[in-house]
Structures are given as C-alpha cells and as structure tokens.
Design an enzyme around this catalytic site. Structure first.
Site, PDB file in Angstrom:
ATOM      1  N   LYS A  10     184.173  58.805  59.856  1.00 43.05           N
ATOM      2  CA  LYS A  10     184.193  60.003  59.005  1.00 43.05           C
ATOM      3  C   LYS A  10     185.501  60.049  58.202  1.00 43.05           C
ATOM      4  O   LYS A  10     186.448  59.288  58.486  1.00 43.05           O
ATOM      5  CB  LYS A  10     183.999  61.232  59.892  1.00 43.05           C
ATOM      6  CG  LYS A  10     182.634  61.273  60.614  1.00 43.05           C
ATOM      7  CD  LYS A  10     182.547  62.531  61.478  1.00 43.05           C
ATOM      8  CE  LYS A  10     181.209  62.653  62.183  1.00 43.05           C
ATOM      9  NZ  LYS A  10     181.147  63.922  62.979  1.00 43.05           N
ATOM     10  N   TYR A  28     172.575  65.560  57.791  1.00 44.10           N
ATOM     11  CA  TYR A  28     172.794  66.595  58.807  1.00 44.10           C
ATOM     12  C   TYR A  28     171.727  67.683  58.767  1.00 44.10           C
ATOM     13  O   TYR A  28     171.974  68.807  59.183  1.00 44.10           O
ATOM     14  CB  TYR A  28     174.193  67.201  58.631  1.00 44.10           C
ATOM     15  CG  TYR A  28     175.301  66.350  59.244  1.00 44.10           C
ATOM     16  CD1 TYR A  28     175.249  65.926  60.574  1.00 44.10           C
ATOM     17  CD2 TYR A  28     176.420  65.992  58.491  1.00 44.10           C
ATOM     18  CE1 TYR A  28     176.266  65.157  61.141  1.00 44.10           C
ATOM     19  CE2 TYR A  28     177.451  65.219  59.056  1.00 44.10           C
ATOM     20  CZ  TYR A  28     177.365  64.806  60.380  1.00 44.10           C
ATOM     21  OH  TYR A  28     178.369  64.059  60.936  1.00 44.10           O
ATOM     22  N   PHE A  73     178.268  76.226  61.504  1.00 39.82           N
ATOM     23  CA  PHE A  73     179.279  75.294  60.983  1.00 39.82           C
ATOM     24  C   PHE A  73     178.729  74.372  59.899  1.00 39.82           C
ATOM     25  O   PHE A  73     179.436  73.488  59.415  1.00 39.82           O
ATOM     26  CB  PHE A  73     179.888  74.463  62.127  1.00 39.82           C
ATOM     27  CG  PHE A  73     178.903  73.670  62.953  1.00 39.82           C
ATOM     28  CD1 PHE A  73     178.433  72.427  62.512  1.00 39.82           C
ATOM     29  CD2 PHE A  73     178.446  74.147  64.175  1.00 39.82           C
ATOM     30  CE1 PHE A  73     177.525  71.685  63.261  1.00 39.82           C
ATOM     31  CE2 PHE A  73     177.531  73.401  64.949  1.00 39.82           C
ATOM     32  CZ  PHE A  73     177.072  72.179  64.476  1.00 39.82           C
ATOM     33  N   ARG A 121     177.474  55.646  71.616  1.00 44.55           N
ATOM     34  CA  ARG A 121     177.773  57.060  71.909  1.00 44.55           C
ATOM     35  C   ARG A 121     178.778  57.166  73.057  1.00 44.55           C
ATOM     36  O   ARG A 121     179.659  58.016  73.029  1.00 44.55           O
ATOM     37  CB  ARG A 121     176.493  57.822  72.268  1.00 44.55           C
ATOM     38  CG  ARG A 121     175.465  57.914  71.152  1.00 44.55           C
ATOM     39  CD  ARG A 121     175.566  59.089  70.257  1.00 44.55           C
ATOM     40  NE  ARG A 121     175.533  60.385  70.896  1.00 44.55           N
ATOM     41  CZ  ARG A 121     175.596  61.520  70.192  1.00 44.55           C
ATOM     42  NH1 ARG A 121     175.669  61.498  68.859  1.00 44.55           N
ATOM     43  NH2 ARG A 121     175.582  62.687  70.796  1.00 44.55           N
ATOM     44  N   THR A 176     181.111  65.059  71.778  1.00 39.65           N
ATOM     45  CA  THR A 176     181.278  65.655  70.445  1.00 39.65           C
ATOM     46  C   THR A 176     182.607  66.384  70.307  1.00 39.65           C
ATOM     47  O   THR A 176     183.304  66.228  69.304  1.00 39.65           O
ATOM     48  CB  THR A 176     180.121  66.660  70.188  1.00 39.65           C
ATOM     49  OG1 THR A 176     178.882  65.960  70.326  1.00 39.65           O
ATOM     50  CG2 THR A 176     180.227  67.277  68.811  1.00 39.65           C
ATOM     51  N   ARG A 195     186.953  59.470  70.596  1.00 39.56           N
ATOM     52  CA  ARG A 195     187.276  60.885  70.368  1.00 39.56           C
ATOM     53  C   ARG A 195     188.288  61.386  71.397  1.00 39.56           C
ATOM     54  O   ARG A 195     189.157  62.196  71.080  1.00 39.56           O
ATOM     55  CB  ARG A 195     186.003  61.714  70.400  1.00 39.56           C
ATOM     56  CG  ARG A 195     185.113  61.497  69.152  1.00 39.56           C
ATOM     57  CD  ARG A 195     183.708  61.998  69.393  1.00 39.56           C
ATOM     58  NE  ARG A 195     182.894  62.078  68.180  1.00 39.56           N
ATOM     59  CZ  ARG A 195     181.596  62.360  68.199  1.00 39.56           C
ATOM     60  NH1 ARG A 195     180.964  62.569  69.346  1.00 39.56           N
ATOM     61  NH2 ARG A 195     180.916  62.416  67.063  1.00 39.56           N
ATOM     62  N   ASN A 200     185.977  64.943  64.180  1.00 37.16           N
ATOM     63  CA  ASN A 200     185.956  64.134  65.405  1.00 37.16           C
ATOM     64  C   ASN A 200     185.736  62.646  65.116  1.00 37.16           C
ATOM     65  O   ASN A 200     185.209  61.908  65.932  1.00 37.16           O
ATOM     66  CB  ASN A 200     184.914  64.697  66.381  1.00 37.16           C
ATOM     67  CG  ASN A 200     183.520  64.726  65.784  1.00 37.16           C
ATOM     68  OD1 ASN A 200     183.300  64.246  64.676  1.00 37.16           O
ATOM     69  ND2 ASN A 200     182.569  65.248  66.525  1.00 37.16           N
ATOM     70  N   HIS A 206     180.682  59.235  63.642  1.00 35.74           N
ATOM     71  CA  HIS A 206     179.290  59.640  63.861  1.00 35.74           C
ATOM     72  C   HIS A 206     178.534  58.481  64.500  1.00 35.74           C
ATOM     73  O   HIS A 206     178.749  57.324  64.130  1.00 35.74           O
ATOM     74  CB  HIS A 206     178.602  59.996  62.536  1.00 35.74           C
ATOM     75  CG  HIS A 206     177.119  60.134  62.687  1.00 35.74           C
ATOM     76  ND1 HIS A 206     176.523  61.301  63.100  1.00 35.74           N
ATOM     77  CD2 HIS A 206     176.116  59.214  62.555  1.00 35.74           C
ATOM     78  CE1 HIS A 206     175.212  61.099  63.203  1.00 35.74           C
ATOM     79  NE2 HIS A 206     174.934  59.849  62.874  1.00 35.74           N
ATOM     80  N   GLU A 266     168.636  57.459  59.793  1.00 34.96           N
ATOM     81  CA  GLU A 266     169.986  57.407  59.212  1.00 34.96           C
ATOM     82  C   GLU A 266     170.255  56.052  58.561  1.00 34.96           C
ATOM     83  O   GLU A 266     170.854  55.984  57.484  1.00 34.96           O
ATOM     84  CB  GLU A 266     171.011  57.723  60.306  1.00 34.96           C
ATOM     85  CG  GLU A 266     170.917  59.186  60.757  1.00 34.96           C
ATOM     86  CD  GLU A 266     171.648  59.494  62.060  1.00 34.96           C
ATOM     87  OE1 GLU A 266     172.295  58.576  62.633  1.00 34.96           O
ATOM     88  OE2 GLU A 266     171.568  60.658  62.509  1.00 34.96           O
TER      89      GLU A 266
HETATM   90  P1  IDP Z   1     177.526  64.403  67.497  1.00 32.37           P
HETATM   91  O1  IDP Z   1     178.288  63.984  66.244  1.00 32.37           O
HETATM   92  O2  IDP Z   1     178.324  64.139  68.750  1.00 32.37           O
HETATM   93  O3  IDP Z   1     176.124  63.854  67.567  1.00 32.37           O
HETATM   94  P2  IDP Z   1     176.320  66.964  66.762  1.00 32.37           P
HETATM   95  O4  IDP Z   1     176.025  68.072  67.719  1.00 32.37           O
HETATM   96  O5  IDP Z   1     175.172  66.175  66.226  1.00 32.37           O
HETATM   97  O6  IDP Z   1     177.411  66.005  67.444  1.00 32.37           O
HETATM   98  O7  IDP Z   1     177.131  67.617  65.552  1.00 32.37           O
HETATM   99  C1  IDP Z   1     177.313  66.890  64.350  1.00 32.37           C
HETATM  100  C2  IDP Z   1     178.735  67.089  63.898  1.00 32.37           C
HETATM  101  O8  IDP Z   1     178.935  68.457  63.555  1.00 32.37           O
HETATM  102  C3  IDP Z   1     179.813  66.815  64.958  1.00 32.37           C
HETATM  103  O9  IDP Z   1     180.117  65.445  65.089  1.00 32.37           O
HETATM  104  C4  IDP Z   1     180.979  67.603  64.412  1.00 32.37           C
HETATM  105  O10 IDP Z   1     181.618  66.942  63.318  1.00 32.37           O
HETATM  106  C5  IDP Z   1     180.269  68.844  63.879  1.00 32.37           C
HETATM  107  N1  IDP Z   1     180.183  69.920  64.877  1.00 32.37           N
HETATM  108  C6  IDP Z   1     179.411  69.956  65.997  1.00 32.37           C
HETATM  109  N2  IDP Z   1     179.568  71.097  66.674  1.00 32.37           N
HETATM  110  C7  IDP Z   1     180.464  71.818  65.966  1.00 32.37           C
HETATM  111  C8  IDP Z   1     181.047  73.131  66.145  1.00 32.37           C
HETATM  112  O11 IDP Z   1     180.766  73.841  67.118  1.00 32.37           O
HETATM  113  N3  IDP Z   1     181.957  73.521  65.199  1.00 32.37           N
HETATM  114  C9  IDP Z   1     182.280  72.767  64.121  1.00 32.37           C
HETATM  115  N4  IDP Z   1     181.759  71.523  63.897  1.00 32.37           N
HETATM  116  C10 IDP Z   1     180.861  71.072  64.813  1.00 32.37           C
HETATM  117 MG    MG Z   2     174.530  64.228  66.315  1.00 28.85          MG
END
Ligand code: IDP
Ligand code: MG
Length: 140
Positions: free
Chosen positions: A13, A53, A61, A89, A95, A106, A116, A119, A130
């Site tokens: 990212k 997304y 968010f 993963r 996350t 992370r 973070n 992806h 994707e």
């Molecule tokens: P992942 O990337 O671990 O699969 P997801 O739940 O799919 O996590 O969320 C996608 C992305 O959205 C996360 O990687 C992060 O950048 C962002 N994100 C997830 N949860 C939050 C939150 O609670 N606040 C702000 N950003 C979030």
């Molecule tokens: Mg995800």
C-alpha cells in the site's frame, strides 16, 4: 506436486512504498517460500479503489480507505505457492498492527489500523477477483 497451489493478490500500500518497505515485504514473502509471478508499480485511481474495496462500501472507514489507497503509488503483485492465500495472510499479520504478532509484516512495521502496509486476498474467490481487477491476462 501439491494439490493446494494457489495464486493470491498482494499489494504494498502507499505507506509501505513511501516508507521504503517494498524490498522488505517482497523478501519476507520470498523467504516464506512463495513465488513472485507478476508485479507492477502503479497508481490506483478512485474507480479501481472502489471496486477493489467494494465489500467495505458500507463501513464507516470506507471514504478514508479510498483516499488512503489512492494517495500514492502502490506495488501490485501476484504470488503463487502451496496454500498461498493463507501463507501470505499469516506472513502479513492481523489487520490491526497493534494486534499483529511481532514477526509479521504488520506486527513489525505498523501501528495504524488503516495504514497497515500491505493487502492480501482473503479467499480464492477474492484472489481471482482482485487479480483480474489489477492484471490483464497477458501480464500474468
Ligand atoms: P485486511 O486488509 O486484513 O483483509 P479488511 O477487514 O479487509 O482487512 O479491511 C481492509 C482494509 O481497510 C484494512 O487493511 C485497513 O487498511 C482498512 N481498515 C480495516 N478496518 C479498519 C478500521 O476499523 N478503521 C480504519 N481502517 C480500517
Ligand atoms: Mg480484506
């Protein structure tokens, strides 16, 4: 031969690129035993970000996430290997970097749940979706 060979979509990212962590992230995935199949530095535009997304469209968010992912260059990649989706993963970590285990990407480099670093696809279905969003057939 393994029966569980998969391809997965991994993206460094904008914060990962900006902080100079591309090599570190690629190196960790390589050392894990995964194989880099395709990679490109690119800018994600708003339309691609929203499609990527789309499952988070109703989340509070979402608009911040779209702004973040379009804020600078990313490195889009396809990696393959035995159970590559789960392997990537677990190399990435949880996350929320605060909860991610030290030793994961992370967990070692992040503190911010949004920024973070990386992806990774979470299922075979999302990996297919994707990969085809980011790569044309002749790039693979
Ligand atoms: P992942 O990337 O671990 O699969 P997801 O739940 O799919 O996590 O969320 C996608 C992305 O959205 C996360 O990687 C992060 O950048 C962002 N994100 C997830 N949860 C939050 C939150 O609670 N606040 C702000 N950003 C979030
Ligand atoms: Mg995800």
């Amino acid at each position: 031969m393994h029966d569980d060979r998969q391809s997965t979509f991994i993206m460094v990212k904008p914060d990962g690129v900006q902080r100079g962590l591309v090599g570190e992230i690629i190196s960790r995935l390589e050392r894990r035993g995964l194989r880099l199949v395709a990679a490109k530095v690119m800018h994600v535009d708003e339309s691609l970000a929203k499609r990527h997304y789309e499952m988070h469209a109703e989340k509070p968010f979402f608009s911040s996430l779209i702004e973040y992912i379009t804020s600078g260059p990313v490195v889009a990649m396809v990696w393959s290997g035995d159970k590559a989706i789960e392997a990537a993963r677990s190399t990435m970590g949880a996350t929320d970097p605060i909860e991610a285990t030290p030793g994961t990407i992370r967990g070692d480099f992040g503190l911010d749940i949004e920024k973070n670093l990386v992806h990774g696809s979470d299922s075979e279905e999302s990996a297919h979706r994707e990969i085809s969003l980011f790569f044309a057939d002749d790039e693979l």
